[in-house]
Write a protein that holds these residues in place. Structure first.
Motif, PDB file in Angstrom:
ATOM      1  N   ARG A  87      43.283  42.990  37.725  1.00 47.23           N
ATOM      2  CA  ARG A  87      41.870  43.318  37.928  1.00 47.23           C
ATOM      3  C   ARG A  87      41.315  44.262  36.866  1.00 47.23           C
ATOM      4  O   ARG A  87      40.099  44.384  36.725  1.00 47.23           O
ATOM      5  N   ASP A  88      42.177  44.940  36.134  1.00 44.97           N
ATOM      6  CA  ASP A  88      41.746  45.982  35.206  1.00 44.97           C
ATOM      7  C   ASP A  88      41.177  45.361  33.930  1.00 44.97           C
ATOM      8  O   ASP A  88      41.894  44.698  33.182  1.00 44.97           O
ATOM      9  N   SER A  90      51.404  43.162  38.740  1.00 48.64           N
ATOM     10  CA  SER A  90      50.675  43.743  39.869  1.00 48.64           C
ATOM     11  C   SER A  90      49.221  43.297  39.863  1.00 48.64           C
ATOM     12  O   SER A  90      48.642  43.077  38.790  1.00 48.64           O
ATOM     13  N   PRO A  91      48.608  43.170  41.046  1.00 54.66           N
ATOM     14  CA  PRO A  91      47.193  42.810  41.116  1.00 54.66           C
ATOM     15  C   PRO A  91      46.293  43.837  40.428  1.00 54.66           C
ATOM     16  O   PRO A  91      45.231  43.478  39.910  1.00 54.66           O
ATOM     17  N   ALA A  92      46.697  45.099  40.417  1.00 54.96           N
ATOM     18  CA  ALA A  92      45.872  46.133  39.803  1.00 54.96           C
ATOM     19  C   ALA A  92      45.684  45.869  38.310  1.00 54.96           C
ATOM     20  O   ALA A  92      44.583  46.033  37.766  1.00 54.96           O
ATOM     21  N   ILE A  93      46.759  45.467  37.636  1.00 53.49           N
ATOM     22  CA  ILE A  93      46.659  45.151  36.206  1.00 53.49           C
ATOM     23  C   ILE A  93      45.789  43.914  36.006  1.00 53.49           C
ATOM     24  O   ILE A  93      44.974  43.841  35.087  1.00 53.49           O
ATOM     25  N   GLU A 132      46.661  38.448  45.215  1.00 57.77           N
ATOM     26  CA  GLU A 132      47.828  39.139  45.770  1.00 57.77           C
ATOM     27  C   GLU A 132      48.918  38.164  46.221  1.00 57.77           C
ATOM     28  O   GLU A 132      50.102  38.525  46.260  1.00 57.77           O
ATOM     29  N   SER A 145      55.351  35.678  38.170  1.00 55.76           N
ATOM     30  CA  SER A 145      53.908  35.799  38.014  1.00 55.76           C
ATOM     31  C   SER A 145      53.372  34.692  37.119  1.00 55.76           C
ATOM     32  O   SER A 145      53.920  34.433  36.045  1.00 55.76           O
ATOM     33  N   CYS A 162      42.962  45.774  30.583  1.00 54.91           N
ATOM     34  CA  CYS A 162      44.178  44.985  30.374  1.00 54.91           C
ATOM     35  C   CYS A 162      43.758  43.549  30.067  1.00 54.91           C
ATOM     36  O   CYS A 162      43.161  42.875  30.907  1.00 54.91           O
ATOM     37  N   GLN A 167      40.064  38.066  35.072  1.00 56.76           N
ATOM     38  CA  GLN A 167      41.244  37.343  35.541  1.00 56.76           C
ATOM     39  C   GLN A 167      41.204  35.906  35.034  1.00 56.76           C
ATOM     40  O   GLN A 167      40.242  35.175  35.273  1.00 56.76           O
TER      41      GLN A 167
END
Length: 256
Positions: A136-137, A131-134, A168, A177, A140, A158
């Motif tokens: 960007r975090d 996921s994009p959220a991971i 995305e 991915s 992580c 990233q």
């Protein structure tokens, strides 16, 4: 090859105090990881390395082996103390995190296979980011590998950066991915572990707050086992509550 499993454990944790001893499920969180390690036939011994007498007592109460250490700034330094003192004949050491109670033994086996290759000094694990959220975090950690499956770099940012395409775009249904999430399991040849922990923190390590960058800056080759998915670490009260719910659901299903 004689491989020892070490689980570094400290009592204090910032976001979830005393998390390794939380036992809403009837077992301390740390015990789940110890039980996983005990199911791995690759290990000749499983040891919890801790500076806490309270943790050591809990480990001994559930039948595990605990070794008391001095104060250390990292889990790697903590396990190195125990390896140096107690395991002069070990060929390699695997470091498991005490806050990953749902770790799959198959992931550990994948790590060990990388560690067993001739010339490998250090090994770790990664899985695809979904996921994009991971992505960007910054909590992580991401990594990139070369064509031989060795780590080129680890970062909280990233990597690789997609200059001409929004991230995305790479998470469309059915598309694999291209991004990898670092899973915090490590394997070391014994001599390399002792040599690594004798080095001062490196500049990149200090900037990113990632101790594996010390090994890369020292010129080490880190083999990466890529697995399909990884266990969820327990870092916050919400993480632990979700884990408890999953355990209760499993208990109900087994009883049905």
């Amino acid at each position: 090859m004689k491989i020892v499993c070490m689980i570094p454990a400290r009592l204090q944790s910032t976001r979830l105090p005393r998390k390794l001893l939380l036992s809403t499920t009837g077992r301390p969180l740390l015990q789940y990881v110890w039980e996983t390690a005990r199911r791995c036939p690759e290990f000749s011994d499983v040891v919890v390395a801790t500076d806490s007498e309270e943790i050591a007592k809990v480990v001994r109460d559930f039948g595990g082996r605990a070794e008391i250490t001095g104060h250390h700034h990292s889990g790697t330094d903590r396990i190195a103390e125990v390896v140096r003192r107690c395991f002069p004949d070990a060929d390699a050491v695997v470091n498991l995190q005490g806050d990953e109670p749902e770790l799959d033994p198959a992931v550990v086996s994948a790590l060990v296979r990388e560690l067993e290759h001739a010339g490998t000094e250090m090994a770790t694990v990664a899985c695809p980011i979904l996921s994009p959220a991971i992505l960007r975090d910054p909590s992580c950690v991401k990594l990139v590998t070369n064509a031989l499956g060795h780590a080129m770099y680890f970062s909280r940012s990233q990597i690789p950066f997609t200059r001409d395409t929004a991230p995305e775009h790479f998470f469309r249904d059915g598309e694999p991915s291209p991004f990898l999430l670092h899973v915090g399991l490590y394997g070391y040849r014994r001599d390399f572990l002792l040599r690594l922990t004798s080095l001062p923190p490196s500049p990149l390590e200090q900037m990113e707050k990632l101790e594996q960058l010390r090994a890369l800056q020292a010129g080490a080759r880190i083999a990466v086992a890529v697995v399909n998915h990884a266990a969820v670490g327990i870092d916050t009260p919400a993480d632990y509550e979700a884990f408890v719910q999953r355990q209760q659901t499993q208990t109900i299903r087994r009883a049905a």
